[in-house]
Write an enzyme that holds these catalytic residues in place. Structure first.
Site, PDB file in Angstrom:
ATOM      1  N   TYR A  18      39.264  44.270  44.824  1.00 21.11           N
ATOM      2  CA  TYR A  18      40.324  44.523  43.865  1.00 21.11           C
ATOM      3  C   TYR A  18      41.108  45.639  43.991  1.00 21.11           C
ATOM      4  O   TYR A  18      42.262  46.048  43.816  1.00 21.11           O
ATOM      5  CB  TYR A  18      39.901  44.932  42.392  1.00 21.11           C
ATOM      6  CG  TYR A  18      39.058  43.580  42.339  1.00 21.11           C
ATOM      7  CD1 TYR A  18      39.221  42.383  42.549  1.00 21.11           C
ATOM      8  CD2 TYR A  18      38.388  43.799  40.612  1.00 21.11           C
ATOM      9  CE1 TYR A  18      38.585  40.986  41.773  1.00 21.11           C
ATOM     10  CE2 TYR A  18      37.320  42.879  40.015  1.00 21.11           C
ATOM     11  CZ  TYR A  18      37.220  41.890  40.470  1.00 21.11           C
ATOM     12  OH  TYR A  18      36.952  40.722  39.945  1.00 21.11           O
TER      13      TYR A  18
ATOM     14  N   HIS B  31      29.981  38.704  45.733  1.00 22.61           N
ATOM     15  CA  HIS B  31      30.987  38.450  45.182  1.00 22.61           C
ATOM     16  C   HIS B  31      31.331  36.743  45.130  1.00 22.61           C
ATOM     17  O   HIS B  31      31.498  36.690  43.801  1.00 22.61           O
ATOM     18  CB  HIS B  31      32.714  39.161  45.847  1.00 22.61           C
ATOM     19  CG  HIS B  31      33.246  38.973  44.585  1.00 22.61           C
ATOM     20  ND1 HIS B  31      34.466  40.335  44.318  1.00 22.61           N
ATOM     21  CD2 HIS B  31      34.132  38.298  43.499  1.00 22.61           C
ATOM     22  CE1 HIS B  31      35.502  39.841  43.913  1.00 22.61           C
ATOM     23  NE2 HIS B  31      34.973  39.152  43.419  1.00 22.61           N
TER      24      HIS B  31
END
Length: 279
Positions: free
Chosen positions: A51, A109
């Site tokens: 991010y 992730h």
């Protein structure tokens, strides 16, 4: 502040039913949004290496003035960092970027199974937990076979699996498996195709019945199913409304009706963890 329900994993680790998603909350504005959310009562903040906002999240946590021990900061290990040495460095870099003493919850992730290295990533997280640089460890987008492989390899079961869950993709089988194993389910993109799903008659009728918004109705649905939702919200107004939704109680028929919106093609995009690669 809103009293948010909590869910408990197999090892006693507890997560609030609603957290703050931070995807695209970057820079000074992102830090301010995180600080404001914590001030309202959020105690779970979700970020990721990819991010590119771990710095903003850490700054927001520090600026909030809330005792560090009360806040659970999550980040995620990127797919390109699965190899043992890379994973260890990535875990350390995330902590440094966050500017915190330790990562409270660190997830893989995506499994990226065709690369065949997610077991190395899990072993690195287990090691980091043993060294105290990470407090709790989990995964994201893992299928049952992936969960089985990492537990068999290390003897360590994740506390969380963060997966795609929303009314068009309710993931009933995954939720049942996680509940059986004491793995908490977190929902990314908990509103799904927001514009479309928020106009569903089932949603709007239940919202009217409870005098809440369609967004709050979906968050309440997640809570009723024992799923932690992490909707992104930059404004204080939306942050407060999302948090307040955690206290709304839907009955079994309402939960079933929303779950019934599920579709065979309900995924937001081609993100089947059996084949999807995200580096």
């Amino acid at each position: 502040m809103t009293a948010v329900p909590v869910f408990t994993a197999h090892n006693g680790f507890r997560l609030p039913a609603v957290g703050l998603g931070t995807y695209r909350l970057n820079g000074e504005a992102g830090a301010q949004a995180v600080a404001a959310a914590i001030g309202l009562g959020y105690r779970l903040v979700d970020s990721a290496f990819n991010y590119e906002n771990e710095g903003a999240v850490g700054a927001g946590v520090r600026a909030s003035g809330v005792d560090r021990s009360e806040i659970i900061v999550t980040t995620k290990l990127a797919g390109r960092h699965h190899e043992t040495a890379l994973a260890r460095t990535s875990i350390e870099e995330s902590r440094f970027r966050l500017g915190l003493d330790a990562t409270d919850l660190h997830l893989i992730h995506w499994p990226n199974p065709s690369k065949g290295k997610f077991e190395q990533a899990w072993e690195a997280l287990v090691d980091a937990q043993q060294r105290g640089t990470v407090r709790q460890i989990g995964v994201s987008n893992f299928l049952p076979e992936h969960l089985e492989r990492i537990e068999t390899a290390t003897g360590v079961r994740p506390v969380v699996n963060q997966i795609e869950v929303h009314p068009y993709f309710p993931q009933e089988d995954a939720l049942a498996l996680h509940a059986e194993r004491g793995i908490l389910t977190e929902a990314w993109s908990p509103l799904g195709r927001a514009k479309q799903v928020l106009e569903e008659p089932v949603i709007t009728e239940i919202a009217a019945r409870h005098d809440i918004s369609p967004v709050q109705t979906i968050i309440a649905w997640h809570v009723a199913r024992g799923t932690v939702s992490i909707p992104k919200a930059a404004s204080v107004e939306h942050q407060r409304a999302n948090l307040e939704a955690a206290t709304v109680v839907l009955d079994a028929a309402e939960v079933e009706a929303i779950t019934g919106l599920g579709r065979a093609d309900g995924r937001l995009f081609d993100a089947d963890p059996a084949t999807h690669e995200e580096m």
